[in-house]
Design a protein around this motif. Sequence first.
Motif, PDB file in Angstrom:
ATOM      1  N   PHE A 252      -5.560  -4.836  -6.073  1.00 39.69           N
ATOM      2  CA  PHE A 252      -5.199  -5.795  -5.019  1.00 39.69           C
ATOM      3  C   PHE A 252      -4.255  -6.859  -5.600  1.00 39.69           C
ATOM      4  CE2 PHE A 252      -9.514  -5.189  -2.614  1.00 39.69           C
ATOM      5  CZ  PHE A 252      -9.111  -3.923  -2.234  1.00 39.69           C
ATOM      6  N   ARG A 253      -4.531  -7.292  -6.828  1.00 41.23           N
ATOM      7  CA  ARG A 253      -3.693  -8.313  -7.454  1.00 41.23           C
ATOM      8  C   ARG A 253      -2.329  -7.747  -7.829  1.00 41.23           C
ATOM      9  NH1 ARG A 253      -6.012 -12.936 -10.171  1.00 41.23           N
ATOM     10  NH2 ARG A 253      -8.245 -13.096  -9.867  1.00 41.23           N
ATOM     11  N   GLU A 254      -2.320  -6.468  -8.258  1.00 42.40           N
ATOM     12  CA  GLU A 254      -1.069  -5.901  -8.752  1.00 42.40           C
ATOM     13  C   GLU A 254      -0.165  -5.386  -7.632  1.00 42.40           C
ATOM     14  OE1 GLU A 254      -2.179  -2.986 -11.670  1.00 42.40           O
ATOM     15  OE2 GLU A 254      -2.901  -4.522 -13.072  1.00 42.40           O
ATOM     16  N   ILE A 255      -0.737  -4.613  -6.706  1.00 41.75           N
ATOM     17  CA  ILE A 255       0.151  -4.044  -5.680  1.00 41.75           C
ATOM     18  C   ILE A 255      -0.163  -4.551  -4.278  1.00 41.75           C
ATOM     19  CG2 ILE A 255       0.663  -1.968  -7.046  1.00 41.75           C
ATOM     20  CD1 ILE A 255      -1.300  -0.412  -5.433  1.00 41.75           C
ATOM     21  N   GLY A 256      -1.183  -5.396  -4.153  1.00 43.87           N
ATOM     22  CA  GLY A 256      -1.492  -5.962  -2.837  1.00 43.87           C
ATOM     23  C   GLY A 256      -2.576  -5.172  -2.117  1.00 43.87           C
ATOM     24  N   TYR A 257      -3.285  -5.869  -1.226  1.00 47.31           N
ATOM     25  CA  TYR A 257      -4.401  -5.240  -0.528  1.00 47.31           C
ATOM     26  C   TYR A 257      -3.939  -4.133   0.409  1.00 47.31           C
ATOM     27  CZ  TYR A 257      -8.280  -4.588   2.711  1.00 47.31           C
ATOM     28  OH  TYR A 257      -9.260  -4.040   3.495  1.00 47.31           O
ATOM     29  N   GLN A 258      -2.909  -4.439   1.204  1.00 51.81           N
ATOM     30  CA  GLN A 258      -2.458  -3.463   2.210  1.00 51.81           C
ATOM     31  C   GLN A 258      -2.030  -2.154   1.553  1.00 51.81           C
ATOM     32  OE1 GLN A 258      -3.055  -4.047   5.223  1.00 51.81           O
ATOM     33  NE2 GLN A 258      -2.578  -6.160   5.837  1.00 51.81           N
ATOM     34  N   LYS A 259      -1.317  -2.273   0.431  1.00 53.11           N
ATOM     35  CA  LYS A 259      -0.751  -1.064  -0.182  1.00 53.11           C
ATOM     36  C   LYS A 259      -1.753  -0.261  -1.007  1.00 53.11           C
ATOM     37  CE  LYS A 259       4.059  -2.585  -0.367  1.00 53.11           C
ATOM     38  NZ  LYS A 259       5.014  -3.307  -1.210  1.00 53.11           N
ATOM     39  N   THR A 260      -2.853  -0.894  -1.374  1.00 49.33           N
ATOM     40  CA  THR A 260      -3.851  -0.184  -2.176  1.00 49.33           C
ATOM     41  C   THR A 260      -4.667   0.756  -1.277  1.00 49.33           C
ATOM     42  OG1 THR A 260      -4.037  -2.062  -3.679  1.00 49.33           O
ATOM     43  CG2 THR A 260      -5.852  -0.494  -3.696  1.00 49.33           C
TER      44      THR A 260
ATOM     45  N   ASP B 172       0.358 -17.037  -5.779  1.00 47.42           N
ATOM     46  CA  ASP B 172       0.064 -15.629  -6.001  1.00 47.42           C
ATOM     47  C   ASP B 172       0.004 -14.978  -4.622  1.00 47.42           C
ATOM     48  OD1 ASP B 172      -1.049 -13.116  -6.405  1.00 47.42           O
ATOM     49  OD2 ASP B 172      -2.219 -13.779  -8.124  1.00 47.42           O
TER      50      ASP B 172
ATOM     51  N   LYS C  27      -0.024 -12.040  -3.552  1.00 50.65           N
ATOM     52  CA  LYS C  27      -0.942 -10.910  -3.362  1.00 50.65           C
ATOM     53  C   LYS C  27      -2.370 -11.402  -3.112  1.00 50.65           C
ATOM     54  CE  LYS C  27       1.884  -7.277  -4.662  1.00 50.65           C
ATOM     55  NZ  LYS C  27       2.984  -8.033  -5.221  1.00 50.65           N
TER      56      LYS C  27
ATOM     57  N   GLU D  61      -2.595 -12.923   0.306  1.00 51.93           N
ATOM     58  CA  GLU D  61      -2.757 -11.893   1.340  1.00 51.93           C
ATOM     59  C   GLU D  61      -4.245 -11.528   1.470  1.00 51.93           C
ATOM     60  OE1 GLU D  61      -1.247  -8.116   0.105  1.00 51.93           O
ATOM     61  OE2 GLU D  61      -1.760  -7.129   1.983  1.00 51.93           O
TER      62      GLU D  61
END
Lengths: 205, 205
Positions: A24-32, A106, A108, A111
């Motif tokens: 979630f921190r690296e690529i974001g919640y939506q994209k994970t 931050d 991400k 979000e």
Amino acid sequence: MTLVTDATEADMRRRILVVAERLFREIGYQKTTVADIAKLLQMSPANVYRFFDSKKAIHKGVARHLMGEVEQAAETIARAPGSARQRLCDLLTTVHRMNCERYIGDAKLHEMVAIAMEENWDVCIAHMELVTGTIGEVIAQGVESGEFEVSDVPQAASCTCAAMVRFFHPQMIAQSFTKDRPTLEQMIDFVLTALGAKKRAPSSP
Amino acid sequence: MTLVTDATEADMRRRILVVAERLFREIGYQKTTVADIAKLLQMSPANVYRFFDSKKAIHKGVARHLMGEVEQAAETIARAPGSARQRLCDLLTTVHRMNCERYIGDAKLHEMVAIAMEENWDVCIAHMELVTGTIGEVIAQGVESGEFEVSDVPQAASCTCAAMVRFFHPQMIAQSFTKDRPTLEQMIDFVLTALGAKKRAPSSP
């Protein structure tokens, strides 16, 4: 056997949450995706679903963890030695600083908070109630020691939290970046006066 | 001639804003076009652009108008007769009520506020400063009359506004709907104590 199984299950849940938080921190919640999380853990998505029945449930777990750290820090301060006044200052400052670090600058994580407030509002409510409770503990100790003058402690605690919203709430912290007043110190002084605390440097007229 | 031209220009700007506000309320800000506004005024879009160089500028004008009504109500209360304490209570209650009426339960107006905060943040800042200034006037009168005990009036005013964020800020009002504590009255009492106001009903222990 039951104990071992429980430990394994708790451990698996923890591992899933650690990996999920990282993604979630690296690529974001939506994209994970749950598949991403499973892949990193070298397991099947179906196996992840044995522990969390949805991505939303994983999000909830991660949000709980992030908020739990703030709650623990607050509790540690509440139970430390020192005057109630000083501990209340430390507690309010710490919650502000931790929320600034976590949610500001931050995108991400920001979000994630926005989603928590939409999808897991109950987690946010529980968090606010816990922090309010801890603030109430310190206020009660201050009343006991004669440092504060408050007739209804739970009410004073909820007013203190509400008064600090600008410094506690992720959205308000983000919006307040352009405002230089009041400072955190001024706001805490204002709250202390509302709690009937004596002035630090009494002015002789 | 200049006076007449000025009056006509001011009048045209006002007419455009009235129509724009109606459309923003009825069909929403995003869906409203400058062509829609022009059509209702029986003029060409080019003519509307003579008075406002963008839809954003029209939005700003409408936002200013909505916020201006709250500012006026606050000023009227600040300059009314009565104790500073009572006027401060009335003022804080009125700002809360007006913002509730305007921005809650009206998704279209809520959209407008969200856009104002993104696109016309300077309008929001100016509004907050004006309301803070009016609150400061009442606090200063209360210090003068001996009702309040405050050493730095502008600082006390900005702390009062910050403390009321949960009851003033459209997003916070919307989010606080699930919370029943503190009530507006409890919060105002908390603020009054922070301003050094005497308790209304002193309790004899």
